[in-house]
Scaffold this active site. Structure first.
Site: not given
Ligand code: IVH
Length: 667
Positions: A310, A222, A116, A422, A170, A83-84, A427, A407, A404, A114, A118, A34-38
């Site tokens: 999931k 990704y 997923k 209702c 992500e 999204s998926l 209401c 109301c 209700c 891959e 979070d 780290d020192q060298e980097y700094d």
């Molecule tokens: S692919 C068009 N790959 O999951 C395809 N998504 O529910 C775009 N996520 O909005 C998504 N890991 O935020 C992809 N290896 C991965 C992922 C990934 C996490 C998230 C991403 C996306 C959401 C979909």
């Protein structure tokens, strides 16, 4: 040191620092202390201070930032961030695989699996080799420009060895970093983040970039946007190309030759998920061959060539302390559980939904029972069932509400439907919830008016209908006396209310809360009928002509305009300046495809959604099937039945090039 010497030296130092960065943050394999980097960093900073001309946008010194922003600018994604769809079990996966086999006509499909991650998704744009944009997903179309904060993520290269690229991935926080942040927050008396994802989201949207720099965000990339155009044939290759470009990818990805291999991967990772050091909430399965993507296609929100498996939500048992009903803007009654507080997936849960009365009765759930609770889609807590084995002998049977909760009017239940309603049009809760909806982001988009303020204004009698919003100025003196609501808040609220007068018709139609008229239907209606007066005179048949508008929706629209109270409210809104016309983004262009009906088929160079949006933005309509009413069939490669049918019906068939010509034609 002369300028020339300084220039040479700074380039050398810059390259050295980026190389060390890469070793440390991407490969987890540092080669200097780290020192060298700094020391080297300090030398570069000194040179750049002396010759400010030498500060270039991709200098590692530019990651060290003290910038404090007022707010982030909006950023419109050139290609929507989708999204998926979800799979929750083996059957869902098999169904996904079968659908793809059917759409492609292949007996077996290859996948890349891959983890997923979070976290929250981001889009990075490189131009002229340099990182020029880092944006959040937002609603998929428009996100926020958080480039300053993205630059704090050391594993993200500021310069790449390729002129242009859009890449997505992500942003996440490791569990270790998350715990550290929370510990510190605890010590400082600040509230703790519920989970790493919230902490990462809070950090990326943090306006003070020095705070961002302190919290060690990281990112896995990704998704190579437009990979095909750059000669990449598969997702697996795309990930490897990203690695070549020195991005950090998640190392656990795997090629799977069929769906059985995918299932094996899932089973391998489920027990491993807690040992990774970062949180994942599932597995993403993507068709490997990118050439198939257009043929497989897209739904409105998701690609059909990928799915998120999931992991089963964690189920916990806790005591049900009480059940109470609540009423929503449509008058529908939902039942809520008060729970003995319990921790689920990172947050303390005190309440959960019990859905409707039938749900409770069918399971004979009683107050005092132990109940199983989980977070649906890992977000909204819900009661699944009661644990009868340990029920107290004296537990009282539960009976549904008859009146209700707000109301006290008698609730109604339509034969054959599960929900109670209702039906009292005055209401108070229905009204305030309706007002909240009217102001909400996707409706009239009025800012600075919270649920609490709405309730307060309602109680005082200042705000009982939508049209009252546009008269709130007269209560200025009273409202600025509200606790925590000064003059400034008042001005902002009024400005936003006034702005809403100029919204295009689709927002108003959605805001009014007409039954069955969601955002999409509102848009269709606005585009077709242009003014509310036009719409109000339509009968069921005339409305049903529009694709996607069925008889139930049509009847609901007709009913709405037939009610005198609604007519009166609309008249008041108009009188107070609310515009009731459709403003296409470009009026002139909007007319171009008016009354044209398109059907799209086959493999095109861009996703169907792209053409769909384009056609709609020019006032045209899209249908699923070819009929005599179809104006054009836009046909790409491998077109099948639709092409045959169009030929039979003498429908004009155009390819992508001809479509472009049609667009470019004047008039
Ligand atoms: S692919 C068009 N790959 O999951 C395809 N998504 O529910 C775009 N996520 O909005 C998504 N890991 O935020 C992809 N290896 C991965 C992922 C990934 C996490 C998230 C991403 C996306 C959401 C979909």
């Amino acid at each position: 040191m002369t300028f020339e010497q300084a220039k040479k030296r700074s380039l050398l130092l810059k390259e050295q620092l980026e190389q060390w960065n890469y070793e440390y943050y991407v490969n987890d394999n540092p080669s200097v202390s780290d020192q060298e980097y700094d020391r080297v960093m300090q030398e570069l900073i000194a040179i750049e201070q002396r010759y400010s001309k030498l500060i270039i946008i991709d200098s590692p010194t530019q990651r060290v930032s003290g910038q404090v922003s007022k707010k982030f600018n909006k950023y419109v994604h050139t290609i929507q961030m989708l999204s998926l769809g979800n799979a929750f079990n083996y059957d869902d996966l098999i169904h996904f695989d079968e659908q793809i086999k059917e759409l492609t006509g292949f007996p077996e499909v290859e996948y890349t699996c891959e983890l997923k991650i979070d976290g929250l998704s981001i889009s990075l744009v490189y131009d002229n080799h340099l990182l020029v944009m880092g944006a959040t997903r937002g609603d998929g179309l428009t996100g926020e420009d958080v480039t300053v904060n993205i630059k704090q993520i050391k594993s993200i290269p500021l310069r790449i060895d390729q002129p242009t690229l859009t890449v997505r991935g992500e942003v996440y926080l490791s569990v270790e970093e998350f715990n550290k942040i929370n510990e510190e927050r605890g010590e400082n008396g600040e509230s703790e983040f519920a989970n790493p994802r919230n902490a990462a989201a809070g950090t990326l949207r943090q306006l003070d970039s020095t705070i961002v720099a302190k919290r060690k965000l990281n990112a896995f990339l990704y998704y190579y946007v437009n990979a095909l155009q750059d000669g990449i044939q598969s997702q697996y290759e795309a990930l490897q190309r990203l690695e070549q470009l020195k991005f950090k990818t998640n190392p656990e990805y795997r090629y799977c030759s069929n769906i059985a291999a995918v299932w094996a991967y899932i089973q391998e990772y489920e027990p491993k998920r807690h040992q990774l050091g970062y949180e994942i909430d599932g597995i993403v399965i993507k068709v490997n061959n990118l050439n198939l993507y257009n043929r497989i296609g897209y739904t409105a929100k998701n690609p059909k060539w990928a799915i998120a498996y999931k992991f089963p939500a964690k189920v916990v048992v806790t005591k049900l302390l009480n059940i109470f009903p609540s009423v929503g803007r449509t008058g529908r009654i939902t039942y809520n559980a008060v729970l003995d507080p319990v921790r689920i997936a990172g947050t303390i849960v005190r309440a959960a939904t019990l859905h409707n009365a039938d749900f409770i009765i069918e399971r004979d759930i009683r107050i005092g029972d132990n109940v199983q609770v989980k977070k649906a889609g890992d977000i909204i807590p819900e009661v699944i069932n009661c644990v009868v084995a340990c029920r107290q002998k004296n537990a009282q049977k539960w009976y549904e509400a008859t009146h209700c909760p707000e109301c006290n009017s008698l609730l109604e239940r339509v034969e054959g439907e599960v929900d109670q309603y209702c039906i009292n049009s005055v209401c108070s809760k229905k009204i305030t919830r309706g007002l909240e909806h009217y102001c909400s982001r996707n409706a009239m988009n009025i800012e600075g008016i919270s649920e609490k303020i709405i309730e307060r204004l309602f109680k005082l009698g200042y705000l009982k209908s939508f049209s009252n919003l546009y008269q709130l100025e007269q209560y200025r003196a009273e409202i600025i006396e509200f606790k925590n609501f000064g003059e400034k808040s008042f001005e902002n609220m009024i400005a936003s209310i006034n702005n809403s007068k100029n919204n295009s018709l689709e927002r108003l139609l959605f805001a009014l809360g007409i039954r069955h008229v969601g955002q999409k239907t509102a848009k269709l209606l606005a585009r077709q009928f242009k003014t509310i007066d036009n719409l109000a005179t339509m009968n069921i048949e005339q409305l049903s002509i529009i694709n996607d508008i069925g008889p139930i929706v049509a009847a609901s629209v007709v009913d709405y305009f037939a009610i005198p109270d609604n007519q009166q409210e609309l008249a008041l809104l108009r009188q107070r300046g609310v515009k009731m016309e459709y403003y296409a983004t470009n009026q002139h262009l909007a007319q171009k495809f008016e009354n044209y009906r398109f059907v799209i088929t086959g493999v095109l160079s861009k996703p169907r959604e792209y053409f769909k949006e384009l056609i709609e933005s020019y006032g045209g309509q899209i249908s699923e099937n070819v009929s005599a009413k179809t104006t054009y069939l836009l046909a790409g490669g491998y077109a099948g039945n639709k092409l045959v049918k169009a030929q039979k019906l003498n429908v004009k068939i155009i390819n992508e090039e001809e479509f472009q010509q049609l667009l470019n034609k004047g008039g």
